[in-house]
Design an enzyme around this catalytic site. Structure first.
Site, mmCIF file in Angstrom:
data_model
loop_
_atom_site.group_PDB
_atom_site.id
_atom_site.type_symbol
_atom_site.label_atom_id
_atom_site.label_comp_id
_atom_site.label_asym_id
_atom_site.label_seq_id
_atom_site.Cartn_x
_atom_site.Cartn_y
_atom_site.Cartn_z
ATOM 1 N N LEU A 65 -1.254 1.555 -11.920
ATOM 2 C CA LEU A 65 -0.760 2.509 -12.917
ATOM 3 C C LEU A 65 -1.865 3.483 -13.311
ATOM 4 C CD1 LEU A 65 1.086 -0.302 -14.851
ATOM 5 C CD2 LEU A 65 2.213 1.627 -13.697
ATOM 6 N N PRO A 66 -1.490 4.598 -13.967
ATOM 7 C CA PRO A 66 -2.494 5.629 -14.232
ATOM 8 C C PRO A 66 -3.661 5.203 -15.139
ATOM 9 C CG PRO A 66 -0.279 6.566 -14.405
ATOM 10 C CD PRO A 66 -0.121 5.075 -14.281
ATOM 11 N N THR A 99 -7.376 1.774 -12.652
ATOM 12 C CA THR A 99 -8.686 1.990 -13.270
ATOM 13 C C THR A 99 -8.454 2.250 -14.752
ATOM 14 O OG1 THR A 99 -9.539 2.997 -11.252
ATOM 15 C CG2 THR A 99 -10.753 3.435 -13.285
ATOM 16 N N LYS A 174 -16.352 -0.184 -11.685
ATOM 17 C CA LYS A 174 -15.531 0.926 -11.176
ATOM 18 C C LYS A 174 -15.849 2.248 -11.883
ATOM 19 C CE LYS A 174 -12.157 3.435 -9.630
ATOM 20 N NZ LYS A 174 -12.255 4.129 -8.356
ATOM 21 N N LYS A 249 -10.280 11.328 -16.743
ATOM 22 C CA LYS A 249 -10.114 10.052 -17.458
ATOM 23 C C LYS A 249 -11.304 9.122 -17.173
ATOM 24 C CE LYS A 249 -8.057 6.973 -15.208
ATOM 25 N NZ LYS A 249 -7.365 5.953 -14.429
HETATM 26 P P1 NAD Z 1 -0.295 8.293 -9.423
HETATM 27 O O1 NAD Z 1 -0.093 9.094 -10.653
HETATM 28 O O2 NAD Z 1 -0.086 8.905 -8.085
HETATM 29 O O3 NAD Z 1 0.578 6.940 -9.483
HETATM 30 C C1 NAD Z 1 0.830 6.229 -10.662
HETATM 31 C C2 NAD Z 1 2.283 5.784 -10.613
HETATM 32 O O4 NAD Z 1 2.542 4.966 -11.761
HETATM 33 C C3 NAD Z 1 3.283 6.945 -10.652
HETATM 34 O O5 NAD Z 1 4.145 6.871 -9.547
HETATM 35 C C4 NAD Z 1 4.006 6.754 -11.974
HETATM 36 O O6 NAD Z 1 5.366 7.157 -11.938
HETATM 37 C C5 NAD Z 1 3.869 5.254 -12.168
HETATM 38 N N1 NAD Z 1 4.038 4.832 -13.550
HETATM 39 C C6 NAD Z 1 3.473 5.335 -14.681
HETATM 40 N N2 NAD Z 1 3.886 4.641 -15.756
HETATM 41 C C7 NAD Z 1 4.725 3.674 -15.298
HETATM 42 C C8 NAD Z 1 5.468 2.651 -15.923
HETATM 43 N N3 NAD Z 1 5.439 2.479 -17.244
HETATM 44 N N4 NAD Z 1 6.212 1.844 -15.149
HETATM 45 C C9 NAD Z 1 6.263 2.015 -13.804
HETATM 46 N N5 NAD Z 1 5.587 2.972 -13.150
HETATM 47 C C10 NAD Z 1 4.822 3.797 -13.892
HETATM 48 O O7 NAD Z 1 -1.805 7.736 -9.553
HETATM 49 P P2 NAD Z 1 -2.728 7.147 -8.363
HETATM 50 O O8 NAD Z 1 -3.551 8.245 -7.799
HETATM 51 O O9 NAD Z 1 -1.916 6.271 -7.478
HETATM 52 O O10 NAD Z 1 -3.733 6.267 -9.250
HETATM 53 C C11 NAD Z 1 -3.354 5.010 -9.801
HETATM 54 C C12 NAD Z 1 -4.605 4.334 -10.336
HETATM 55 O O11 NAD Z 1 -5.549 4.176 -9.271
HETATM 56 C C13 NAD Z 1 -5.321 5.128 -11.435
HETATM 57 O O12 NAD Z 1 -5.801 4.251 -12.412
HETATM 58 C C14 NAD Z 1 -6.456 5.810 -10.689
HETATM 59 O O13 NAD Z 1 -7.557 6.096 -11.529
HETATM 60 C C15 NAD Z 1 -6.784 4.764 -9.636
HETATM 61 N N6 NAD Z 1 -7.413 5.265 -8.403
HETATM 62 C C16 NAD Z 1 -6.889 6.338 -7.759
HETATM 63 C C17 NAD Z 1 -7.513 6.791 -6.579
HETATM 64 C C18 NAD Z 1 -6.988 7.965 -5.808
HETATM 65 O O14 NAD Z 1 -7.710 8.429 -4.903
HETATM 66 N N7 NAD Z 1 -5.799 8.478 -6.111
HETATM 67 C C19 NAD Z 1 -8.649 6.131 -6.095
HETATM 68 C C20 NAD Z 1 -9.120 5.017 -6.757
HETATM 69 C C21 NAD Z 1 -8.502 4.589 -7.923
#
Ligand code: NAD
Length: 298
Positions: A65-66, A99, A174, A249
């Site tokens: 999740l975000p 994260t 992280k 963030k």
């Molecule tokens: P994203 O926004 O693409 O995906 C998050 C998903 O969570 C979305 O599809 C959203 O609809 C869903 N969501 C939000 N609230 C929800 C809820 N209450 N119930 C169900 N689903 C819900 O984000 P991402 O890029 O996949 O990142 C996710 C996490 O991974 C973050 O914490 C980010 O910091 C971490 N991260 C991302 C990357 C990257 O390269 N994108 C790399 C390392 C870590």
């Protein structure tokens, strides 16, 4: 083979869930976005109608999740109807890969413990390419026994799995990693912008620095200059990838952590400000490597 509930199927969670399916597990998926759920179903997941429905009847629940507020809301606590912690069967192992801030990670872990559920946090590094390839580095915090149970699942989505310590330790490692990435990404963006302004092909700088002392992951694997890293968001109009808002963030979390222990972070602070400006300029939904556009003068 295990029954896995997966909640949060965005840029990272989608490919991670797909890799669990490929490994032969039965994955039930939930996301607030219909498009994300449809993509997961196309990858072989089953659809759940709510987080609570996704949590029931599983051996393992994974979340991606975000940020902290989403994780706290989805996991909830014992007695909180509709929450994961309340809905999960006894014996279900919880793995949060998001994260988030250390305090949220610790409070969710405490809520899980109160319900008698084992939990680890396992934030990741390696970006979307790592999520697709199943080569993420999994940065784990939580009790050793829960870590050992989570390890076989983490090894499917990740190439390297590191136990950093008790709850919160994974998130601490992280956010330090991402603060270093933010600083190096801006450094690479500055080098690429300067070399171009000096009339020299940025590809030459990449070739020299990759073999030299200016090397970094941002330079070789995620170059912000279009065309220098195959498959990087720079070549795709800075479509994430890793959204600038996520980096804003994470750098803010690092500064908050630094303040809490009295550690000055001059470059981390500058990077956090740059990513806030990036978001204020309306680019928070673009990939973080698009920060190079804040530097271009022509
Ligand atoms: P994203 O926004 O693409 O995906 C998050 C998903 O969570 C979305 O599809 C959203 O609809 C869903 N969501 C939000 N609230 C929800 C809820 N209450 N119930 C169900 N689903 C819900 O984000 P991402 O890029 O996949 O990142 C996710 C996490 O991974 C973050 O914490 C980010 O910091 C971490 N991260 C991302 C990357 C990257 O390269 N994108 C790399 C390392 C870590």
């Amino acid at each position: 083979m295990a029954r896995i509930g997966f909640i949060g199927l965005g840029n990272m969670g989608g490919p991670m869930a797909a890799n669990l399916v490929k490994a032969g597990h039965t994955v039930t998926a939930f996301d607030l976005s219909d498009a994300a759920v449809s993509a997961a179903v196309a990858a072989g997941c089953q659809k759940a109608e709510s987080a609570a429905a996704c949590a029931k009847g599983q051996d393992v629940i994974m979340t991606m999740l975000p940020a902290g507020p989403h994780v706290r809301a989805v996991y909830g606590a014992k007695g909180e109807q509709g929450s994961v912690i309340d809905s999960a069967d006894s014996g279900t192992l919880l793995i949060d890969c998001s994260t988030i801030d250390v305090a949220s990670a610790r409070s969710v872990a405490a809520n899980a413990e109160e319900r008698g559920l084992e939990m680890v946090e396992a934030p990741v590094t390696g970006g979307v390419p790592g999520a697709v390839a199943g080569t993420l580095t999994m940065i784990v915090g939580g009790p050793k026994a829960a870590f050992e149970k989570a390890k076989p699942f983490l090894e499917i989505v990740g190439g390297k799995v590191v136990h950093c310590g008790e709850a919160g330790a994974g998130q601490a490692v992280k956010i330090c990693n991402n603060m270093m990435l933010a600083i190096t990404m801006i450094g690479v963006a500055e080098g690429m912008t300067l070399i171009r302004a000096l009339g020299i092909d940025p590809a030459i700088l990449k070739e020299v620095s990759t073999a030299g002392s200016g090397n970094s992951w941002a330079l070789t694997n995620y170059n912000p200059e279009p065309g220098l890293t195959e498959g990087a968001p720079a070549g795709n109009g800075y479509k994430p990838g890793f959204a600038g808002a996520m980096m804003a963030k994470d750098t803010a979390l690092a500064i908050e952590a630094g303040t809490s222990v009295g550690v000055p972070l001059p470059l981390g602070g500058a990077a956090a400000q740059m990513f806030r400006l990036y978001c204020q300029a309306g680019m928070g939904g673009d990939d973080m490597s698009g920060i190079i556009r804040m530097l271009k003068t022509k």
